[in-house]
Design a protein around this motif. Structure first.
Motif, PDB file in Angstrom:
ATOM      1  N   VAL A  92       0.984  12.798  -9.204  1.00 25.19           N
ATOM      2  CA  VAL A  92       0.925  11.804 -10.283  1.00 25.19           C
ATOM      3  C   VAL A  92       2.021  12.007 -11.321  1.00 25.19           C
ATOM      4  N   VAL A  93       2.909  12.955 -11.103  1.00 26.89           N
ATOM      5  CA  VAL A  93       3.915  13.299 -12.103  1.00 26.89           C
ATOM      6  C   VAL A  93       5.038  12.268 -12.124  1.00 26.89           C
ATOM      7  N   ASP A  94       5.501  11.934 -13.344  1.00 27.15           N
ATOM      8  CA  ASP A  94       6.650  11.050 -13.538  1.00 27.15           C
ATOM      9  C   ASP A  94       6.505   9.753 -12.753  1.00 27.15           C
ATOM     10  N   ALA A  95       5.387   9.087 -12.922  1.00 26.01           N
ATOM     11  CA  ALA A  95       5.119   7.843 -12.200  1.00 26.01           C
ATOM     12  C   ALA A  95       4.346   6.900 -13.092  1.00 26.01           C
ATOM     13  N   THR A  96       4.488   5.611 -12.832  1.00 28.21           N
ATOM     14  CA  THR A  96       3.600   4.640 -13.451  1.00 28.21           C
ATOM     15  C   THR A  96       2.275   4.666 -12.711  1.00 28.21           C
ATOM     16  N   PHE A  97       1.245   4.091 -13.329  1.00 29.13           N
ATOM     17  CA  PHE A  97      -0.046   4.090 -12.652  1.00 29.13           C
ATOM     18  C   PHE A  97       0.009   3.261 -11.376  1.00 29.13           C
ATOM     19  N   ASP A  98       0.713   2.147 -11.399  1.00 31.61           N
ATOM     20  CA  ASP A  98       0.830   1.339 -10.184  1.00 31.61           C
ATOM     21  C   ASP A  98       1.499   2.129  -9.065  1.00 31.61           C
ATOM     22  N   GLU A  99       2.473   2.972  -9.416  1.00 32.54           N
ATOM     23  CA  GLU A  99       3.099   3.819  -8.401  1.00 32.54           C
ATOM     24  C   GLU A  99       2.104   4.836  -7.858  1.00 32.54           C
ATOM     25  N   VAL A 100       1.238   5.358  -8.720  1.00 32.89           N
ATOM     26  CA  VAL A 100       0.213   6.301  -8.251  1.00 32.89           C
ATOM     27  C   VAL A 100      -0.761   5.596  -7.318  1.00 32.89           C
ATOM     28  N   VAL A 101      -1.088   4.331  -7.599  1.00 36.58           N
ATOM     29  CA  VAL A 101      -1.944   3.572  -6.674  1.00 36.58           C
ATOM     30  C   VAL A 101      -1.293   3.512  -5.301  1.00 36.58           C
ATOM     31  N   GLY A 102       0.031   3.256  -5.262  1.00 35.41           N
ATOM     32  CA  GLY A 102       0.735   3.249  -3.986  1.00 35.41           C
ATOM     33  C   GLY A 102       0.702   4.595  -3.300  1.00 35.41           C
ATOM     34  N   ARG A 103       0.869   5.663  -4.070  1.00 35.13           N
ATOM     35  CA  ARG A 103       0.791   7.006  -3.492  1.00 35.13           C
ATOM     36  C   ARG A 103      -0.625   7.293  -2.978  1.00 35.13           C
ATOM     37  N   ALA A 104      -1.622   6.828  -3.719  1.00 36.46           N
ATOM     38  CA  ALA A 104      -3.008   7.019  -3.286  1.00 36.46           C
ATOM     39  C   ALA A 104      -3.269   6.291  -1.980  1.00 36.46           C
ATOM     40  N   TRP A 105      -2.712   5.091  -1.849  1.00 37.26           N
ATOM     41  CA  TRP A 105      -2.875   4.336  -0.595  1.00 37.26           C
ATOM     42  C   TRP A 105      -2.281   5.115   0.565  1.00 37.26           C
ATOM     43  N   THR A 106      -1.088   5.653   0.399  1.00 42.46           N
ATOM     44  CA  THR A 106      -0.440   6.421   1.469  1.00 42.46           C
ATOM     45  C   THR A 106      -1.238   7.678   1.801  1.00 42.46           C
ATOM     46  N   ALA A 107      -1.665   8.401   0.763  1.00 44.62           N
ATOM     47  CA  ALA A 107      -2.404   9.643   0.975  1.00 44.62           C
ATOM     48  C   ALA A 107      -3.742   9.382   1.655  1.00 44.62           C
ATOM     49  N   ALA A 108      -4.446   8.344   1.201  1.00 43.24           N
ATOM     50  CA  ALA A 108      -5.754   8.038   1.783  1.00 43.24           C
ATOM     51  C   ALA A 108      -5.619   7.554   3.227  1.00 43.24           C
ATOM     52  N   THR A 109      -4.609   6.735   3.496  1.00 41.90           N
ATOM     53  CA  THR A 109      -4.404   6.251   4.859  1.00 41.90           C
ATOM     54  C   THR A 109      -4.152   7.416   5.807  1.00 41.90           C
ATOM     55  N   ASN A 110      -3.337   8.382   5.390  1.00 44.65           N
ATOM     56  CA  ASN A 110      -3.114   9.564   6.218  1.00 44.65           C
ATOM     57  C   ASN A 110      -4.410  10.341   6.429  1.00 44.65           C
ATOM     58  N   ALA A 111      -5.206  10.449   5.370  1.00 50.06           N
ATOM     59  CA  ALA A 111      -6.486  11.148   5.495  1.00 50.06           C
ATOM     60  C   ALA A 111      -7.394  10.443   6.485  1.00 50.06           C
ATOM     61  N   TYR A 112      -7.478   9.111   6.410  1.00 53.09           N
ATOM     62  CA  TYR A 112      -8.347   8.361   7.312  1.00 53.09           C
ATOM     63  C   TYR A 112      -7.910   8.530   8.765  1.00 53.09           C
ATOM     64  N   MET A 113      -6.604   8.546   9.005  1.00 56.36           N
ATOM     65  CA  MET A 113      -6.110   8.686  10.372  1.00 56.36           C
ATOM     66  C   MET A 113      -6.353  10.084  10.935  1.00 56.36           C
ATOM     67  N   HIS A 114      -6.575  11.057  10.047  1.00 54.48           N
ATOM     68  CA  HIS A 114      -6.757  12.444  10.492  1.00 54.48           C
ATOM     69  C   HIS A 114      -8.146  12.966  10.133  1.00 54.48           C
ATOM     70  N   GLY A 115      -9.120  12.065  10.065  1.00 58.12           N
ATOM     71  CA  GLY A 115     -10.485  12.441   9.711  1.00 58.12           C
ATOM     72  C   GLY A 115     -11.411  12.532  10.905  1.00 58.12           C
ATOM     73  N   HIS A 116     -10.866  12.917  12.076  1.00 53.08           N
ATOM     74  CA  HIS A 116     -11.658  12.989  13.305  1.00 53.08           C
ATOM     75  C   HIS A 116     -11.228  14.261  14.025  1.00 53.08           C
ATOM     76  N   PHE A 117     -12.052  15.322  13.942  1.00 47.95           N
ATOM     77  CA  PHE A 117     -11.612  16.630  14.420  1.00 47.95           C
ATOM     78  C   PHE A 117     -12.812  17.524  14.723  1.00 47.95           C
ATOM     79  N   ASP A 118     -12.524  18.573  15.486  1.00 48.98           N
ATOM     80  CA  ASP A 118     -13.516  19.576  15.841  1.00 48.98           C
ATOM     81  C   ASP A 118     -13.666  20.554  14.675  1.00 48.98           C
ATOM     82  N   PRO A 119     -14.840  20.646  14.042  1.00 46.94           N
ATOM     83  CA  PRO A 119     -15.002  21.566  12.916  1.00 46.94           C
ATOM     84  C   PRO A 119     -14.770  23.024  13.283  1.00 46.94           C
TER      85      PRO A 119
END
Length: 455
Positions: free
Chosen positions: A304-331
């Motif tokens: 969240v450093v040196d960013a506007t809030f709208d830019e953080v929303v975009g970063r959150a979208w990217t981070a969450a999308t990566n998390a969703y794609m990698h949320g299926h695994f052997d514990p």
């Protein structure tokens, strides 16, 4: 005046039976239940329309358990420590009937609280249903499921499947929707299933080797019970998040994640903000309508450093999308990786869960919201303390729920890590972040003190 209870044994018979390893999602929730000692039963109370009969509920219970393997599944604990699922073809389970002369809603709540107790996992079927009857009329039905059997989206699938039942016969010609737990367990052992798990574990490891190794120290105000929860209800945050979602084109859930990321960074002075997200896995083939437990946690980090809030929303979208794609695994594979990282880096703090529990994004009100409307809404925010418990599934657990013309931000945290004042401040700061950015696309995050990756 008083209450009396009777039980009806409901026989069932369905297609499919067998023994298999737990699916990855089943094992994940089972490990959490064992680690915390929490039952984590899922379900609730439903007020029933006039004319509902006990026989109607008996027919529905038979239909659901006969139809869905997950509701005919019990656990088996082998001598080597392995836990397996056992699906039976037939059996019978009780439907409880509670007759009361007192407040039926209160009686239903007492029944729900009793059903929160842990299941007898080896011998009890994973669904408890009770009917509350007042003056001879059914007023409420209480249903709780073992969380190893189904998740919240699995309950939604159950509700959708109820529409397929012929109320006269209690049967249907429609095929059973989605993969069964036995099919899922088999699929996860295939080469493609193992590749999916390996890819997800590598994603986790990459993040865990780059995020700060230590996130926070002691709170200075530890309490007992150790974990305290506050709920902050905010009409203003509801308006602000929908306006930002309308402006950015992102879903409200990504705005929630961004508000958390900025709020925590302001509170701790550290970035990136780390979170585990609840991944439904319903977007995977055969999973959308599966009556089963499919949800797993996946990790993300939002800078969240040196960013506007709208830019953080975009970063959150990217981070969450990566998390969703990698949320299926052997514990089991994940645990082995965590031990390797811990041996190399020491403690890496990722014990934070952010769970957007709103059922769907509502139609954006971005064009309807005005600065005056937002200013009028802000004083209507309210906060209250909820549960205080000895154990929790994370050091910081944030849930966002829909409320009438508002959102409820509930934060339950370890007071040995976050003081009660900090818990309250984080809830309020998430609201402040969203409100500040509502009418300012370039609103700065005001976080400029990142911590080094090895710090």
């Amino acid at each position: 005046m008083g209450s009396s209870t009777s039980r009806i044994l409901v026989p069932f018979r369905g297609a499919g039976s067998g023994v298999a390893d737990l699916t990855w999602a089943q094992l994940g929730i089972w490990q959490t239940m064992r680690r915390t000692g929490l039952s984590m039963n899922i379900g609730g109370t439903v007020p029933m329309p006039a004319g509902t009969s006990v026989r109607d509920m008996e027919t529905l219970l038979r239909y659901l358990v006969s139809r869905h393997q997950a509701l005919r599944t019990r656990l088996r604990f082998d001598a080597d420590g392995t836990t397996r699922q056992v699906v039976s073809e037939a059996g019978e389970l009780p439907l409880e009937v509670l007759d009361t002369d007192e407040d039926p809603a209160a009686a239903a709540e007492e029944l729900r609280l009793r059903y929160e107790a842990p299941f007898a996992y080896e011998t009890e079927w994973p669904v408890r249903m009770g009917v509350v009857r007042h003056g001879g009329e059914v007023t409420h039905v209480v249903v709780l499921y073992c969380h190893v059997a189904v998740d919240g989206f699995g309950i939604d699938a159950i509700v959708r499947d109820m529409a397929e039942m012929d109320p006269a016969t209690g049967t249907t010609a429609a095929p059973v929707p989605g993969l069964t737990p036995l099919e899922m367990a088999a699929k996860q052992q295939t080469p493609s299933g193992r590749r999916q798990s390996d890819k997800s574990v590598r994603y986790w490891e990459q993040l865990l080797r780059t995020i700060p190794a230590e996130r926070s120290g002691g709170s200075g105000d530890p309490r007992e019970p150790r974990y305290w929860e506050i709920t902050h209800r905010s009409p203003a945050m509801h308006l602000a998040m929908e306006l930002i979602a309308h402006r950015t084109g992102a879903g409200v859930g990504y705005v929630v994640l961004a508000a958390y990321a900025v709020g925590l960074a302001r509170l701790t002075g550290r970035s990136p903000s780390v979170a585990q997200l609840v991944v439904s896995n319903r977007f995977r083939p055969g999973c959308a309508d599966s009556v089963s437990q499919l949800a797993q946690l996946s990790l993300c980090a939002v800078d969240v450093v040196d960013a506007t809030f709208d830019e953080v929303v975009g970063r959150a979208w990217t981070a969450a999308t990566n998390a969703y794609m990698h949320g299926h695994f052997d514990p089991v594979a994940l645990t082995a990786m965590l031990e390797r990282v811990r041996a190399d880096r020491g403690h890496v703090d990722y014990s934070i869960i952010v769970n957007d529990r709103r059922t769907r994004d509502s139609a954006p009100e971005g064009q309807a919201a005005t600065p005056q409307r937002l200013a009028d809404a802000l004083p209507r925010s309210t906060s209250w303390w909820n549960r205080k418990v000895d154990v929790l599934d994370a050091a910081l657990n944030i849930s966002v729920d829909a409320a009438p013309d508002a959102v409820d931000v509930s934060i339950c945290a370890d007071t040995h890590r976050f003081s009660p004042a900090d818990i309250w401040a984080l809830a309020v700061e998430m609201e402040r972040v969203a409100v500040e950015a509502a009418f300012d696309a370039k609103a700065p995050t005001r976080v400029r003190t990142p911590i080094a990756a090895g710090g």
